[in-house]
Design an enzyme around this catalytic site. Structure first.
Site, PDB file in Angstrom:
ATOM      1  N   THR A 145       4.252  -3.261   5.801  1.00  0.00           N
ATOM      2  CA  THR A 145       5.156  -2.221   6.251  1.00  0.00           C
ATOM      3  C   THR A 145       4.864  -1.587   7.575  1.00  0.00           C
ATOM      4  O   THR A 145       5.815  -1.176   8.008  1.00  0.00           O
ATOM      5  CB  THR A 145       4.864  -1.267   4.982  1.00  0.00           C
ATOM      6  OG1 THR A 145       3.612  -0.861   4.876  1.00  0.00           O
ATOM      7  CG2 THR A 145       5.694  -1.484   3.788  1.00  0.00           C
ATOM      8  N   THR A 193       0.905  -1.312  -0.104  1.00  0.00           N
ATOM      9  CA  THR A 193      -0.001  -0.051   0.158  1.00  0.00           C
ATOM     10  C   THR A 193       0.877   1.210   0.030  1.00  0.00           C
ATOM     11  O   THR A 193       2.250   1.135  -0.181  1.00  0.00           O
ATOM     12  CB  THR A 193      -0.789  -0.018   1.206  1.00  0.00           C
ATOM     13  OG1 THR A 193      -0.083   0.076   2.513  1.00  0.00           O
ATOM     14  CG2 THR A 193      -1.713  -1.381   1.509  1.00  0.00           C
ATOM     15  N   ARG A 194       0.529   2.452   0.142  1.00  0.00           N
ATOM     16  CA  ARG A 194       1.270   3.649   0.196  1.00  0.00           C
ATOM     17  C   ARG A 194       1.332   3.822   1.671  1.00  0.00           C
ATOM     18  O   ARG A 194       1.894   5.028   2.405  1.00  0.00           O
ATOM     19  CB  ARG A 194       0.581   4.731  -0.331  1.00  0.00           C
ATOM     20  CG  ARG A 194       0.561   4.899  -1.968  1.00  0.00           C
ATOM     21  CD  ARG A 194      -0.176   5.808  -2.720  1.00  0.00           C
ATOM     22  NE  ARG A 194      -0.285   6.906  -1.964  1.00  0.00           N
ATOM     23  CZ  ARG A 194      -1.487   7.476  -1.509  1.00  0.00           C
ATOM     24  NH1 ARG A 194      -2.781   6.853  -1.819  1.00  0.00           N
ATOM     25  NH2 ARG A 194      -1.462   8.699  -0.850  1.00  0.00           N
ATOM     26  N   LYS A 195       1.157   3.118   2.566  1.00  0.00           N
ATOM     27  CA  LYS A 195       1.628   3.077   4.061  1.00  0.00           C
ATOM     28  C   LYS A 195       3.017   3.016   4.415  1.00  0.00           C
ATOM     29  O   LYS A 195       3.188   1.694   4.632  1.00  0.00           O
ATOM     30  CB  LYS A 195       0.617   2.124   4.913  1.00  0.00           C
ATOM     31  CG  LYS A 195      -0.797   2.679   4.857  1.00  0.00           C
ATOM     32  CD  LYS A 195      -1.640   1.680   5.802  1.00  0.00           C
ATOM     33  CE  LYS A 195      -3.380   2.047   5.524  1.00  0.00           C
ATOM     34  NZ  LYS A 195      -4.105   1.007   6.183  1.00  0.00           N
ATOM     35  N   THR A 196       3.854   3.889   4.017  1.00  0.00           N
ATOM     36  CA  THR A 196       5.080   3.507   4.161  1.00  0.00           C
ATOM     37  C   THR A 196       5.865   4.793   4.793  1.00  0.00           C
ATOM     38  O   THR A 196       5.202   5.894   4.946  1.00  0.00           O
ATOM     39  CB  THR A 196       5.701   3.780   2.459  1.00  0.00           C
ATOM     40  OG1 THR A 196       5.474   4.965   1.993  1.00  0.00           O
ATOM     41  CG2 THR A 196       5.440   2.429   1.738  1.00  0.00           C
TER      42      THR A 196
END
Lengths: 269, 269, 269, 269, 269, 269
Positions: free
Chosen positions: F256, F122-125
């Site tokens: 992540t 995902t864009r959970k970085t």
């Protein structure tokens, strides 16, 4: 904004020594950006943001995407003459380059639209300035196409010199499920092969009008939903003959590499 | 080099997902940059430096400033196919834009030189890319003119709308003893006034050929050593009629804002 | 502003752990920057911009270029004590270094002016801080001289070790018609040769007063309009004996490399 | 290295137009950096790294920290004359500023060492250039003191104007167990209070020699292990009278704000 | 702020093409950041600053360091829906990562505090994001430990493989009088040796509970004022057994490398 | 590389004062990065590039993507002990964070693969570190999903709170013909509506296993070629029950935000 300020730094250096020495004290002034050629406006949002960053009052008289004619004022600025003269060139360069691209895009798009075709750009953009050139294409009514090498797959002739087409497409489809896969082809057979292997888009590159016509008809017969893009040497001179074939997309470097800047100037007073 | 790498980052983003997925393993390849239009080459030094930074072997077949013809190879690259394909577009964009400018500059310079006139650029350059465009002008045989607002004084109409000409020149001469002072004028009278006040250069802006002829003759009579620059709307179409008047300099935005890119491509194999 | 913020980052790092831990809560405070030595002020504009960026209220009591005496307050700040203490050192460093340069420049300029001579700086500036040091020279009444290697031509002894003087000048004059050409010479003969070849300025480097006197007189006889610059080892001790010779310019590294900082402090309360 | 390259960019801009135009072609040359004043060398490592980055061959004849005399060569360079002349000023500025600081530090440290006292710097450094100035202090034999506001606690008069001393120290001791806590005091009583509250170091600020003597003796009686730092207005003129009191540390802004640069030049051939 | 904007650029690229295309025009909206797990909040200050930079109105309902429960809103935002949706992910990532760390830190600190022990972090932080992770540790009630390799000395096993312990400490004490010296030891004997040589802190690394108990008791007997840090493999599972030994500090990478993010989401409406 | 160097700067600051002071002179040393937990390796390429940039010799014993066990050495380094110790933490942080993500990804992917399902991120970085976290996902065998908001369209609940679903999809399809359009839906009906409007992918968000089963079956019946993504709260505990439903993709922030770092250390000798 940070990027716009870098453009100012590029132009100004240690300071505008002309204005700094010539104007004894800072005066308030009023000025207009005036268009000198017929065209489509782009870059107004950027120009406004930049001028306002330096505490100038800005009134936009025309908006991005509007058609403009010689003598028309597009932006009105009021405030410090020193700031205004310091920013003049950067603001004009932004507006002129972006409007030049928007104008060329609109001219082609106007023709293409009559046949339901979309005009798209390419990655032939001035190094360091791509964001603004892609924006100008959008303002002119075009599709920006890929921003970078990481947002869609486009298998080109140089790839196919190294890997067999079907295999290339199958591998590419694993690059990411959110990415489309496009293949540049040199003949109709390759197009069918690419679509059979699962490509989302085929680009017919450097086809003559006749070749393109036959290829499109063949592809449509077998893959009625395929997205077909025509590319290669398309300019205002030949756009209509290609658009008439009703591909989905016509992409062309002309709108960034062949388009002249739209002339404008800043008029004080 | 840092700037060239920023151009690569702009184009590549998180990676070349096409080449990364399509090439099963990295292969060694050989490729050439081939010119597709007649013109003057620029950007070879930059292309070479960039390709070598990514460990590719480069052989330059043509040098900056050389005339090239369709089909001629200008650079030969050998090494990792992945690196080559990743850099292809940036290298071509550098070469094509810079060569387009060098070509336009050379065309005008060739005419001007016959009359002992020097062609010069302007500050009408793509934001963020000026260094490379000024370099291309030099490669094409032109004078780059000012790099920035801090390296020479140029008093323009917008300044003169705020300060009296003679006073402006006198003030400007204090901007720094290492700087030249140039004044953009709208008629011969202003030119004489500027030179009388101590200007080093006068720029006759937007003069018709007739007006320019009379002005130059008048100025030469009173100030035989004055440097005279003609500017405003000069293109390949009217360059000769102006050059014939033998000003010292003809400056024109055309070479950056009106010049098409010189088409090239990368051919593997 | 971006550069000023980098200076803050350099001094602060992850935070002012003293103020952060010692002040239980943020308090409003009032403080003054007070001068501790007689001198000429510079850096007020920069200090103000920086303090205001952190939402402090600033009242400037003295302006750039003003003479100040021990005990005089130059800037008054009001607002968050935490921000004030965090910025204290950077603000003082800017003001102290710049005012030290302005003070040294003014001292020399005061002498030089009596003989109609202009004091100029050099490129001997602290790496990364040149813009501010050149500004301080201007505030002190000096000419900044070249900003960079790209804004004027200055042929020095090291160049002349490689190329014959006349040839060097002739080549340099082609560097750009907007650039002046200066030549550093070691004797009067070279000066005449340089001017004959078309140099705009000659710099007599490391001449004794006697040598300089003879050289200037010789040069003035042949080239009454030549711009003559004296340079090399000029300090407050010997400035008058050189200024008396009435060259156009005296340039000296002393104002940046020999000048002590002007002491100041921040006083809360 | 990145920072050193930024210094080059600051000095060079679009290019060294003198060397670029004057040297017809690039030649190989040999040059030496020669010292013109007696002093202590610093910056050799940085100069070497920078010169080598531009493919020049470097032989260092003296090392950081060595005493040098007029006429001695410290670095020998061989390679492209164009690169050498382009880098000349930046290399010299680095060496001259850093060596000036190292020289001043060594002079004070030589006196202080005789009494077992360490000389330390302050945060009075040129904005943007602190790393190099702290390095020069170390090369000269001094203690760099704090690099930033985040690496040690130093409670100063301005903090004590807002918070009671004992409370301030107790709070500061919670700033981080890896940090030392130092307190700047105006009299001996404050020093005792600070140490009682747990301070690691006390700085006696702006004490006369007599006051310092009495304070040190009082502190040593009660806190024999306390680290005592003297600060405020210490220069070569009064260093011995303070050093004789045998504090642990004498810190002084003089070594960065009062030290002249050590003169050097580049000699070709 | 500059760093926060870089995070936005990382996430947004050329623009939020979803919101840009889906929202016909920009609407005003209201939204809340809602917590989905029990924990301790961190990052509110950063989130607020970022949202306000894009002209959104922010009301903070909870503060950094507060305990939060599922369903609780922590921040309320009002303004342009386009800006809000563009910033959503960056704001949540900041809050979730920082709150995860603060939560883990608080959990351990709550146990440790009962025994008068302080929890500290390590340099095991995500590259490029350390400042924010150290901040989160502080918010959670922990000691950040070293920020960088330049703010305190920590001699570790790898150093002791190269230099004898006593010698290492003696050398380290000359690194700067404002720096503490800590030594990581593998047994009690080394601890005593380090303290004897003058170390300020000893870190017992990877000791079993029993070993630690014996070592602490031995150290306390000889050096009652020594600062003792326990480290190595400490997690919520074993924290109490170590805390019970009453070292001064327990440091653990767990709070940054083992802590899960605290889940949150943005709810419009 | 530039980014890796920024990580070093973050950790090192003005220098590794421990190693600098403790090692009397630089010695040559040999060291290994040793894994302390079972997992999947990632970051080896980055670690190697960084170490080699500082002139260390590197031999990689394991490659990105390989399974590793406690005690196994993954990289062997040889050269300057000073450089090695200075880089230790950054290199370990890179390897440990990236390998932690790769390990978590591989664990889920191993389960998913048995059902022909792809695991996606995902864009959970971590802000500022996304590139490396996306790389680690790929190394672990996952699909990176969107890199940024500009590379694919993903219409989420917050968008649908403002615009009707069908209309949203139709608008989104004009965002660029090279972009896929995905819609996050809360029930099967929305999924069908999205696909009818032309969406390329539907994401079933936060569906229970039962809901997901029914939805997938319904969707497959009407749109057998639709790409179906499951998302929301998927962890190692429930992955199999979801994978069994054979969606095309399962995306999860867990890899992540929930994955612990893989422990490693540097061992000299």
């Amino acid at each position: 904004m940070e990027e716009l300020l870098r453009f100012v730094e590029e132009d100004v250096g240690y300071g505008d020594i002309t204005t700094g020495s010539v104007l004894g004290e800072d005066r308030s002034a009023c000025a207009q950006v005036v268009v000198k050629q017929k065209g489509v406006l782009a870059g107004v949002a950027e120009a406004k943001a930049l001028l306002e960053h330096f505490a100038l009052n800005v009134r936009t008289l025309k908006r991005d995407g509007e058609e403009v004619s010689p003598g028309e004022a597009v932006v009105e600025v009021e405030g410090s003459a020193v700031s205004m003269l310091m920013l003049e060139r950067v603001v004009l360069n932004l507006l002129m380059r972006m409007s030049g691209i928007a104008t060329a895009t609109r001219r082609l798009a106007d023709v293409a639209k009559r046949y339901g075709v979309v005009i798209a750009g390419t990655r032939k953009t001035t190094p360091g300035f791509r964001y603004f050139e892609k924006r100008a294409i959008a303002v002119g009514g075009g599709d920006p196409h890929r921003f970078r090498l990481d947002d869609a797959v486009l298998i080109k002739d140089n790839h196919l010199a190294l890997v067999e087409l079907g295999e290339a497409v199958r591998r590419a489809k694993k690059a990411g499920f959110t990415r489309k896969v496009e293949v540049e082809v040199g003949n109709a057979g390759q197009a069918l092969e690419a679509l059979k292997a699962g490509a989302d888009i085929v680009m017919l590159d450097n086809f003559s009008v006749g070749e393109a016509e036959r290829a499109i008809s063949l592809i449509r017969r077998h893959y009625p939903d395929a997205v077909i893009e025509l590319s290669g040497g398309i300019t205002p001179d030949n756009i209509e003959s290609y658009a008439r074939l009703r591909p989905d997309i016509i992409s062309t470097g002309y709108i960034t590499t062949g388009a002249a800047w739209l002339d404008m100037s800043l008029r004080l007073g």
